[in-house]
Design a protein around this motif. Structure first.
Motif, PDB file in Angstrom:
ATOM      1  N   ASP A   1     -25.817  -0.665  89.748  1.00  0.00           N
ATOM      2  CA  ASP A   1     -25.523  -1.594  88.645  1.00  0.00           C
ATOM      3  C   ASP A   1     -24.575  -2.662  89.170  1.00  0.00           C
ATOM      4  O   ASP A   1     -23.590  -2.352  89.846  1.00  0.00           O
TER       5      ASP A   1
ATOM      6  N   ASP B   1     -24.404   3.805  87.937  1.00  0.00           N
ATOM      7  CA  ASP B   1     -24.347   2.953  86.728  1.00  0.00           C
ATOM      8  C   ASP B   1     -23.278   3.536  85.817  1.00  0.00           C
ATOM      9  O   ASP B   1     -23.227   4.747  85.611  1.00  0.00           O
TER      10      ASP B   1
ATOM     11  N   GLY C   1     -27.522  -6.315  83.760  1.00  0.00           N
ATOM     12  CA  GLY C   1     -27.790  -6.739  82.379  1.00  0.00           C
ATOM     13  C   GLY C   1     -27.603  -8.228  82.230  1.00  0.00           C
ATOM     14  O   GLY C   1     -27.941  -8.802  81.213  1.00  0.00           O
TER      15      GLY C   1
ATOM     16  N   GLU D   1     -22.636  -4.549  87.511  1.00  0.00           N
ATOM     17  CA  GLU D   1     -21.356  -4.688  86.791  1.00  0.00           C
ATOM     18  C   GLU D   1     -20.689  -3.327  86.642  1.00  0.00           C
ATOM     19  O   GLU D   1     -20.725  -2.714  85.576  1.00  0.00           O
ATOM     20  N   LEU D   2     -20.084  -2.858  87.701  1.00  0.00           N
ATOM     21  CA  LEU D   2     -19.382  -1.581  87.637  1.00  0.00           C
ATOM     22  C   LEU D   2     -17.927  -1.837  87.277  1.00  0.00           C
ATOM     23  O   LEU D   2     -17.371  -2.867  87.640  1.00  0.00           O
TER      24      LEU D   2
END
Lengths: 498, 209
Positions: free
Chosen positions: B56, B12, B84, B58-59
């Motif tokens: 995650d 993350d 998220g 959205e890296l």
């Protein structure tokens, strides 16, 4: 005595005037040659009251009345009247007469001259006619006209001003006109007028003037000084033009624009909903996860108070940050009255870039900032400037949606432009624009779902801050948008200074 | 800690989430390792323990879904996605690509724990299968080329006589090969040898081929 008589007669017959004499009752006894030649009457025709027939009928009663009052008072006097020439034409003459009195002061004879004043009279009449015609123009043209003395004292107002205000020149003179101004406009108007009077420069101001019915209308007021050969102001001439309707239209336009701006702002919020949710979810997710961890470290079996405390501390930290994020986003979209304050432009850019961080990474766009260190503060409305930067960045992101063959990149630069303005550049590597000016027109859009108001509003925001917004194509790919904003100076501006 | 204890790998870019996840996962009793980016993770040697990856979506440097694809090709541990955004299309793609679970922030610890347990169990099973196969492959490599040639005939149930005829040798020789194959492969019965050959992907011979 004879030669003296001869000489007197010669004088009387030669002087360029019509000469006559009359008895104490006013009946004529003598006319010189010029008189008889001019009127074409014989002495017998003219004697006694015979001369009255060559007086212009319109002037006769006036002349007779005057003549009688002169005879009664015995004082010398003069009057203007028309006298018929032998050929029938009337010419204006100045009639002058004086009494010859006996020792008791009683008039025993009257002597008079008639001098031809026709040419002068005609010139006067023509001047009067021309003045009358100018006055008619001034009274008739659909504008309010005024004159003032070099020291700014009102000397004349046309009938329209009197009709409009319901006041007299006396009410308006000696600064009385100030009491007819809208209270909010008094200070500025008076200051501007004093300045014009001091400098002799043209007066140009807009204010609300009270009408006789108590309502106010907007006027555009122009004043121009007439300067004499020595360069001194000899008179002020001025005009009030009713711009009330135009003002209301402008006002309505501004309100519409503000509503549109608000609408696009809300539309932007909609577009950014996912980003905003992400921005909040990120720290909130950490808070919840830390809370679970904290509970676990407190539960029997795996109790570890140090770890629990650390987790709790992180909850506090991230919770506060969540609050800050919410506060920032709310500030960004808050509906507040426009307020020009001192702004940290770089800080503002960083906030907007952070808000768009998730959006840009989702769209795989690299967002870079090159901000001039220690950039002076600018003067502006926080929400509007954020909106401006946000809209331009969103535009940049949109412009690169279809790009696949090169790096998608937005660079935001800030720098001091000159002594009074800051410059912001937003450079994208998108598809570029066909027309860098047309995009600012209302309802022009290159996007499928665009309303075409975004850039129009951006430009009106920039211009509302006395700044500029324009676009230029890049050498290789994409477009660069630039806008300027005034730097905040400690000096007070305009009226407050004087 | 034992090498067989599972390790949870957290990738993350948000340090807050890294810290929080690492603490929670540790409190759940797992070992944990955190990575701030996809490349950081890919540049680290994979642990030789049952593992699972909390990724995650959205890296910054690589898309979580792209990373998942790359990991699948390498036979890396099962993946639990967190996001998220929680948008439906990416979650569908992730599940189709074999993600164990797809969690939207903020998520509940029960969801996370059961996802981790499922993932770890899946990895244990996969690792066991992989080690079994590795063992079989090493046994298979002990066979001589001739024995590897004979194996397909045996598992297809050919008689020694038929095999000898096909390969142009004597029935006695085939019987010796067959004994060696059973011994080297550690097969207790013909049925067991057949299952091993199946796992190894040995193609049975058709009679008269």
């Amino acid at each position: 005595m004879k030669p003296a008589d001869e000489q007197l007669r010669a004088i009387i017959e030669t002087i360029p005037a019509l000469v006559w004499s009359a008895g104490p009752d006013g009946s004529a006894e003598f006319f010189n040659r010029r008189w008889l030649d001019y009127t074409g009457l014989s002495y017998d025709e003219a004697r006694d009251w015979g001369w009255a027939k060559v007086i212009h009928p319109e002037d006769l009663s006036r002349l007779v009345g005057y003549y009688r009052s002169m005879l009664a008072s015995g004082d010398p006097s003069e009057i203007e009247a028309r006298l018929r020439r032998f050929d029938g034409e009337y010419r204006w003459f100045l009639f002058r007469a004086g009494p010859l009195c006996d020792t008791a002061g009683k008039a025993v004879k009257w002597y008079g001259t008639n001098i031809d004043i026709d040419d002068r009279k005609r010139a006067e009449e023509s001047a009067q006619r021309s003045e009358l015609s100018f006055r008619r123009i001034v009274e008739t043209i659909p504008a309010l006209v005024w004159c003032a003395s070099p020291d700014g004292e009102l000397t004349y107002v046309n009938q329209r001003i009197l009709d409009y205000t319901g006041a007299s020149l006396g009410d308006l003179a000696r600064a009385g006109w100030v009491s007819f101004l809208h209270p909010d406009d008094v200070q500025q108007t008076v200051t501007m007028w004093m300045r014009a009077v001091d400098s002799g420069n043209p007066h140009d101001v807009q204010y609300r003037l009270r009408k006789h019915d108590g309502t106010y209308r907007w006027f555009h007021v122009l004043g121009q000084a007439m300067v004499d050969a020595a360069g001194r102001v000899s008179q002020w001439y001025g005009l009030l033009i009713d711009i009330d309707d135009r003002k209301h239209i402008e006002e309505a336009l501004r309100r519409t624009e503000a509503r549109l701006s608000r609408a696009t702002q809300i539309a932007t919020v909609g577009e950014l909903a996912a980003s905003i949710a992400h921005e909040i979810n990120q720290p909130l997710g950490a808070v919840v996860t830390n809370a679970y961890a904290c509970l676990r470290w407190l539960s029997s079996g795996s109790t570890n108070l140090d770890k629990a405390r650390e987790a709790a501390e992180r909850i506090v930290r991230d919770g506060k940050e969540t609050g800050e994020v919410v506060g920032r986003i709310r500030a960004l979209f808050k509906r507040t009255p426009v307020q020009h304050v001192m702004l940290d432009l770089n800080g503002l850019i960083v906030e907007v870039v952070r808000l768009l961080g998730a959006e840009s990474s989702k769209r795989r766009v690299a967002m870079e900032t090159e901000l001039q260190r220690n950039l002076q503060s600018v003067l502006g409305d926080r929400v509007q400037i954020q909106q401006l930067v946000l809209n331009l960045l969103m535009n940049g992101l949109d412009a690169m949606d279809s790009v696949t063959d090169r790096t998608k990149r937005i660079v935001i630069r800030s720098q001091q432009n000159n002594a009074t303005t800051a410059l912001v550049e937003i450079e994208d590597s998108g598809t570029g624009l066909a027309d860098c000016e047309k995009i600012f027109e209302p309802f022009f859009t290159t996007k499928e779902h665009g309303m075409g108001m975004g850039l129009t509003i951006c430009r009106s925001i920039a211009e509302g801050h006395n700044g500029k917004l324009w676009a230029t194509p890049n050498k290789t790919f994409g477009t660069t948008f630039r806008f300027t904003l005034p730097l905040h100076t400690n000096e007070l501006t305009g009226l407050q200074r004087s | 800690m034992n090498l067989d204890d599972p390790i949870i790998l957290v990738v993350d870019d948000d340090y807050r989430m890294q810290e929080a996840l690492s603490s929670l996962v540790e409190a759940m009793g797992f070992r944990v390792a955190t990575f701030g980016s996809a490349s950081e993770f890919l540049n680290t040697e994979a642990p030789d323990s049952p593992a699972c990856l909390i990724l995650d979506l959205e890296l910054p440097d690589i898309d979580g879904l792209e990373l998942q694809q790359e990991l699948a090709d390498r036979g890396s541990p099962p993946v639990i996605f967190v996001t998220g955004h929680g948008d439906i299309p990416s979650s569908v793609r992730a599940m189709k690509a074999g993600a164990v679970e797809f969690l939207s922030k903020p998520f509940g610890e029960q969801e996370l724990q059961s996802a981790i347990e499922t993932a770890v169990a899946m990895d244990r099973f996969a690792r066991q299968k992989r080690s079994e196969l590795t063992e079989l492959q090493s046994r298979y490599s002990l066979l001589t080329p001739r024995e590897q040639e004979v194996l397909p005939f045996v598992v297809e149930g050919f008689l020694n006589k038929q095999t000898a005829a096909d390969l142009g040798t004597s029935e006695v020789t085939i019987r010796v090969h067959r004994g060696q194959i059973m011994r080297k492969m550690g097969a207790g019965s013909l049925a067991e040898l057949v299952r091993m050959a199946d796992k190894l992907g040995v193609t049975p011979r058709t009679p008269g081929g």
